[in-house]
Design an enzyme around this catalytic site. Structure first.
Site, short mmCIF file in Angstrom:
data_model
loop_
_atom_site.label_atom_id
_atom_site.label_comp_id
_atom_site.label_asym_id
_atom_site.label_seq_id
_atom_site.Cartn_x
_atom_site.Cartn_y
_atom_site.Cartn_z
N ARG A 90 8.77 5.03 -11.89
CA ARG A 90 7.78 4.71 -12.63
C ARG A 90 6.96 6.07 -12.86
NH1 ARG A 90 6.57 -0.51 -12.21
NH2 ARG A 90 6.92 -0.32 -9.75
N TYR A 91 6.54 6.61 -11.83
CA TYR A 91 5.70 7.68 -11.88
C TYR A 91 6.45 9.08 -11.58
CZ TYR A 91 2.51 4.05 -10.42
OH TYR A 91 1.51 3.00 -10.39
N ARG A 94 7.28 10.43 -7.91
CA ARG A 94 7.59 9.71 -6.55
C ARG A 94 8.75 8.56 -7.27
NH1 ARG A 94 2.60 9.28 -8.26
NH2 ARG A 94 1.45 7.27 -8.70
N CYS A 103 12.97 -9.50 4.58
CA CYS A 103 11.57 -9.24 5.29
C CYS A 103 11.50 -10.08 6.53
CB CYS A 103 10.37 -9.66 4.46
SG CYS A 103 10.49 -9.05 2.61
N CYS A 107 5.74 -13.85 2.37
CA CYS A 107 4.27 -13.91 2.07
C CYS A 107 4.39 -14.90 0.58
CB CYS A 107 3.74 -12.56 1.67
SG CYS A 107 3.84 -11.40 2.92
N CYS A 110 4.13 -13.04 -2.74
CA CYS A 110 4.84 -12.06 -2.99
C CYS A 110 5.17 -11.55 -4.13
CB CYS A 110 6.21 -11.81 -2.10
SG CYS A 110 7.02 -10.52 -2.51
N ARG A 112 7.52 -9.63 -5.43
CA ARG A 112 8.86 -9.40 -5.61
C ARG A 112 9.49 -10.80 -5.17
NH1 ARG A 112 8.82 -3.79 -3.81
NH2 ARG A 112 8.36 -2.60 -5.70
N ASP A 273 -0.85 -9.99 -7.93
CA ASP A 273 0.02 -9.82 -9.33
C ASP A 273 0.32 -11.22 -9.83
OD1 ASP A 273 0.41 -7.06 -9.24
OD2 ASP A 273 1.48 -7.05 -7.42
N ASP A 310 -1.84 -3.58 -10.53
CA ASP A 310 -0.44 -3.11 -11.31
C ASP A 310 -0.55 -3.88 -12.70
OD1 ASP A 310 1.74 -1.46 -10.46
OD2 ASP A 310 1.10 -2.34 -8.38
N LYS A 317 -0.28 1.36 -11.49
CA LYS A 317 -1.42 1.06 -11.28
C LYS A 317 -2.54 1.77 -11.56
CE LYS A 317 0.05 0.22 -6.39
NZ LYS A 317 1.45 0.70 -6.75
S1 SF4 Z 1 4.71 -9.03 0.34
FE1 SF4 Z 1 6.91 -9.57 -0.21
S2 SF4 Z 1 8.10 -7.65 0.16
FE2 SF4 Z 1 6.05 -7.40 1.15
S3 SF4 Z 1 6.54 -8.25 3.23
FE3 SF4 Z 1 5.79 -10.08 2.06
S4 SF4 Z 1 7.39 -11.01 1.11
FE4 SF4 Z 1 8.22 -9.25 1.91
#
Ligand code: SF4
Length: 371
Positions: A90-91, A94, A103, A107, A110, A112, A273, A310, A317
């Site tokens: 994206r940048y 990096r 994971c 979360c 999340c 993603r 997000d 973001d 960001k």
């Molecule tokens: S935010 Fe998403 S990618 Fe990061 S640890 Fe939690 S579930 Fe996994």
């Protein structure tokens, strides 16, 4: 990694983390989004507290099945900047290198969530990794490689060590950054072998840990962070501003202080997000700015993260913290941490004027005196 994590709603019921009456609804959530709560995180949850801030992060909620119109499957636009599997560029200086879709914990907010989980794909194949590293080698502007995911630290130390060595062999890459929740959520996974694997000659390695509530900085989590730091790997933090978790000044201040006390430098506070089914956890930007104002000046500069958003669509960001400076005529108005505004540069300094007048009087006296 985390074979003993709670993954099914029935297990959450058995552990007392949710009521049996919610099991059927949570099965529907678990069918859509991955669930895992490690023993370290489950232990932190107070089952008698219906608003427990750790439970809000990991125990699924039926509200996740409601998607609001502004939410999207790829809220930060990774896809638009992915020239090949595993890479997000994206940048200019990096790239993200996504080694795994898995994971230690999942979360509920999340960004993603549509891409991570055991059902959402596999670790990058050897051929895909070769292609990703060839892409990095072919772009001399890439100075930093960020391992993200999924969580890269669910992989074995042997695999990570191999990847770190191959990245170090690309002469123009000087920095390896690792984004992970493992030191917090499964701190037993941070072994000396794992730490050693992330170090490679010629490469500066940084670890960025993710935690959102001060309770997550347990003794074991602090020890895990210290293993990196004592080995010469700086550790930074990232947190997500979440309703009912850390959206009050006292909790946010305690979180930032807990990081600094663990020698972890607060780096980012992310505005949540627009991931699907997360509206119940999202604050407004105005609330985030008010919280940042509450931290400013009252908490050591070491404890101040950058509040960032973001931009949806993949535009990167941008800082979205409160602004203390505004143009005013030929100068500026700047606000201090008490909310008082000041002119910059200051108008004729009364103290300086008085001193000048005193100086002029001295000159007059000496020139008219008996010298
Ligand atoms: S935010 Fe998403 S990618 Fe990061 S640890 Fe939690 S579930 Fe996994």
């Amino acid at each position: 990694m985390a074979a003993n994590a709670l993954r099914r709603p029935a297990q959450l019921v058995d552990a007392g983390l949710t009521g049996p009456d919610r099991e059927a609804a949570l099965e529907a959530v678990a069918a859509r989004y991955a669930v895992a709560i490690t023993p370290a995180m489950a232990e932190l949850i107070d089952p008698s507290d219906p608003g427990d801030p750790v439970a809000r992060q990991f125990v699924p909620d039926a509200a996740e099945l409601s998607t609001s119109p502004e939410e999207r499957a790829d809220p930060i636009g990774d896809e638009a900047h992915s020239p090949l599997e595993g890479i997000v560029h994206r940048y200019p200086d990096r790239v993200l290198l996504k080694l795994s879709h898995v994971c230690a914990v999942y979360c509920r907010y999340c960004f993603r969530r549509e891409q991570v989980g055991p059902q959402k794909g596999k670790a990058l194949s050897p051929a895909a990794l070769d292609a990703a590293l060839a892409y990095i080698a072919g772009h001399p502007d890439i100075w930093e490689v960020i391992l993200t995911g999924g969580d890269p630290l669910v992989l074995s130390a042997r695999r990570l060590g191999e990847v770190a060595r191959r990245i170090a062999a690309i002469g123009h890459v000087k920095v390896l950054r690792v984004h992970t929740r493992v030191p917090i959520a499964a701190p037993e996974g941070i072994t000396a072998t794992m730490v050693g694997a992330l170090r490679a000659p010629g490469l500066a390695t940084y670890v960025v840990v993710h935690a959102n509530h001060p309770r997550e900085l347990t003794a074991a989590a602090r020890t895990a962070c210290a293993r990196f730091i004592d080995a010469g790997i700086p550790v930074l933090s990232q947190s997500v501003l979440l309703r009912g978790v850390n959206d009050d000044a006292e909790t946010l201040a305690a979180l930032m202080r807990a990081f600094v006390e663990a020698r972890v430098k607060p780096y980012y506070l992310h505005h949540a997000d627009l991931a699907p089914g997360t509206a119940h956890l999202r604050t407004t930007l105005a609330e985030g700015q008010a919280l940042m104002r509450a931290l400013h000046g009252r908490l050591s500069g070491l404890c101040q993260p950058a509040y960032v958003l973001d931009i949806p669509g993949g535009f990167g960001k941008s800082p979205v913290g409160p602004c203390y400076l505004r143009a005013d005529g030929d100068g500026y108005r700047i606000e201090d941490f008490n909310g008082c505004a000041h002119t910059y540069p200051p108008p004729g300094d009364p103290c300086g004027s008085a001193q000048s007048e005193l100086g002029r009087q001295r000159v007059r006296r000496s020139s008219s005196g008996n010298g």
